[in-house]
Design a protein around this motif. Sequence first.
Motif, PDB file in Angstrom:
ATOM      1  N   LYS A 137       0.870  -1.131  -0.059  1.00 54.93           N
ATOM      2  CA  LYS A 137      -0.056  -0.056  -0.105  1.00 54.93           C
ATOM      3  C   LYS A 137       0.920   1.151   0.070  1.00 54.93           C
ATOM      4  CE  LYS A 137      -0.669   0.017   4.917  1.00 54.93           C
ATOM      5  NZ  LYS A 137      -1.545  -0.154   5.782  1.00 54.93           N
ATOM      6  N   PRO A 138       0.452   2.290  -0.549  1.00 53.00           N
ATOM      7  CA  PRO A 138       1.229   3.486  -0.638  1.00 53.00           C
ATOM      8  C   PRO A 138       2.197   3.833   0.830  1.00 53.00           C
ATOM      9  CG  PRO A 138      -0.567   3.755  -1.764  1.00 53.00           C
ATOM     10  CD  PRO A 138      -0.879   2.613  -1.179  1.00 53.00           C
ATOM     11  N   ASN A 139       3.324   3.797   0.942  1.00 49.68           N
ATOM     12  CA  ASN A 139       3.954   4.240   1.953  1.00 49.68           C
ATOM     13  C   ASN A 139       5.448   4.469   1.513  1.00 49.68           C
ATOM     14  OD1 ASN A 139       4.653   4.266   4.918  1.00 49.68           O
ATOM     15  ND2 ASN A 139       5.327   2.349   4.933  1.00 49.68           N
ATOM     16  N   VAL A 190      -1.323  12.262  -4.401  1.00 48.35           N
ATOM     17  CA  VAL A 190      -2.742  12.854  -3.666  1.00 48.35           C
ATOM     18  C   VAL A 190      -3.615  12.938  -4.750  1.00 48.35           C
ATOM     19  CG1 VAL A 190      -3.701  14.913  -2.436  1.00 48.35           C
ATOM     20  CG2 VAL A 190      -1.183  14.141  -2.005  1.00 48.35           C
ATOM     21  N   HIS A 205      -3.654   9.510  -6.885  1.00 45.42           N
ATOM     22  CA  HIS A 205      -3.814   7.945  -6.082  1.00 45.42           C
ATOM     23  C   HIS A 205      -4.253   8.001  -4.697  1.00 45.42           C
ATOM     24  CE1 HIS A 205      -2.041   5.401  -8.998  1.00 45.42           C
ATOM     25  NE2 HIS A 205      -0.916   6.297  -9.196  1.00 45.42           N
ATOM     26  N   CYS A 206      -4.900   9.376  -4.441  1.00 47.16           N
ATOM     27  CA  CYS A 206      -5.801   9.450  -3.199  1.00 47.16           C
ATOM     28  C   CYS A 206      -4.939   9.273  -2.000  1.00 47.16           C
ATOM     29  CB  CYS A 206      -7.113   8.760  -3.160  1.00 47.16           C
ATOM     30  SG  CYS A 206      -8.222   9.238  -4.700  1.00 47.16           S
ATOM     31  N   CYS A 207      -3.719   9.568  -1.825  1.00 46.93           N
ATOM     32  CA  CYS A 207      -2.700   9.220  -0.950  1.00 46.93           C
ATOM     33  C   CYS A 207      -2.913  10.520   0.139  1.00 46.93           C
ATOM     34  CB  CYS A 207      -1.487   9.332  -1.293  1.00 46.93           C
ATOM     35  SG  CYS A 207      -0.965   7.613  -2.216  1.00 46.93           S
ATOM     36  N   LYS A 208      -2.598  10.284   1.343  1.00 44.99           N
ATOM     37  CA  LYS A 208      -2.448  11.340   2.348  1.00 44.99           C
ATOM     38  C   LYS A 208      -1.017  11.842   2.354  1.00 44.99           C
ATOM     39  CE  LYS A 208      -6.405  10.552   5.120  1.00 44.99           C
ATOM     40  NZ  LYS A 208      -7.145   9.438   5.671  1.00 44.99           N
ATOM     41  N   PHE A 251       3.962  10.130   1.678  1.00 45.92           N
ATOM     42  CA  PHE A 251       2.842   9.671   1.154  1.00 45.92           C
ATOM     43  C   PHE A 251       2.273   8.244   1.558  1.00 45.92           C
ATOM     44  CE2 PHE A 251       4.738  12.500  -2.058  1.00 45.92           C
ATOM     45  CZ  PHE A 251       3.712  13.415  -2.220  1.00 45.92           C
ATOM     46  N   ARG A 252       1.012   8.232   1.918  1.00 47.41           N
ATOM     47  CA  ARG A 252       0.473   7.099   2.640  1.00 47.41           C
ATOM     48  C   ARG A 252      -0.881   6.851   2.305  1.00 47.41           C
ATOM     49  NH1 ARG A 252       0.253  10.963   5.649  1.00 47.41           N
ATOM     50  NH2 ARG A 252      -1.265  11.305   7.154  1.00 47.41           N
ATOM     51  N   ARG A 253      -1.328   5.695   2.390  1.00 47.66           N
ATOM     52  CA  ARG A 253      -2.574   5.496   2.343  1.00 47.66           C
ATOM     53  C   ARG A 253      -3.032   4.242   3.409  1.00 47.66           C
ATOM     54  NH1 ARG A 253      -4.667   2.843  -2.759  1.00 47.66           N
ATOM     55  NH2 ARG A 253      -3.487   4.542  -3.417  1.00 47.66           N
TER      56      ARG A 253
END
Length: 143
Positions: A80-82, A100, A103-106, A135-137
């Motif tokens: 997962k995005p990290n 962001v 890919h809708c990451c925080k 970036f993470r999700r």
Amino acid sequence: MASEQKILCGDSYKLIKDIGNHSVDLIMTDPPYEIKKTKAGGSSNLARSIQKMNDELEQENITAGINETILDDFMRIMKKPNIYIWCNAEQIPMYINFFVNKHCCKMDILIWQKTNAAPTFNNKYLTDKEYCLYFRRGGVLPA
């Protein structure tokens, strides 16, 4: 349970193609910065040393920043995005757009505030900070 750790040495744009989908927990990367101005100007010793460094960066073809095609591979290999990405200010909008907006990451922005930054050069302030974007999700990757 111990996890396998491996260090790969080589051209990252080629090596990443052999990494399995959704197999990486975290990416920490310091890709080439986008450097738009590579002419130092002036005739001082400092100007000559900076120009020599800038010439070497151009010869190695690393002043254009990251090849954005690798970002898709980053997304492919992460469970997962990290991801932590060191960058300069010019690159921040591109990374935000990709991670962001697409890919809708925080995200978080970490700043390394240098206490020993170089003084002004050629009537311009040299940067006293570097940026690290995170970036993470959360949640589970879709099946």
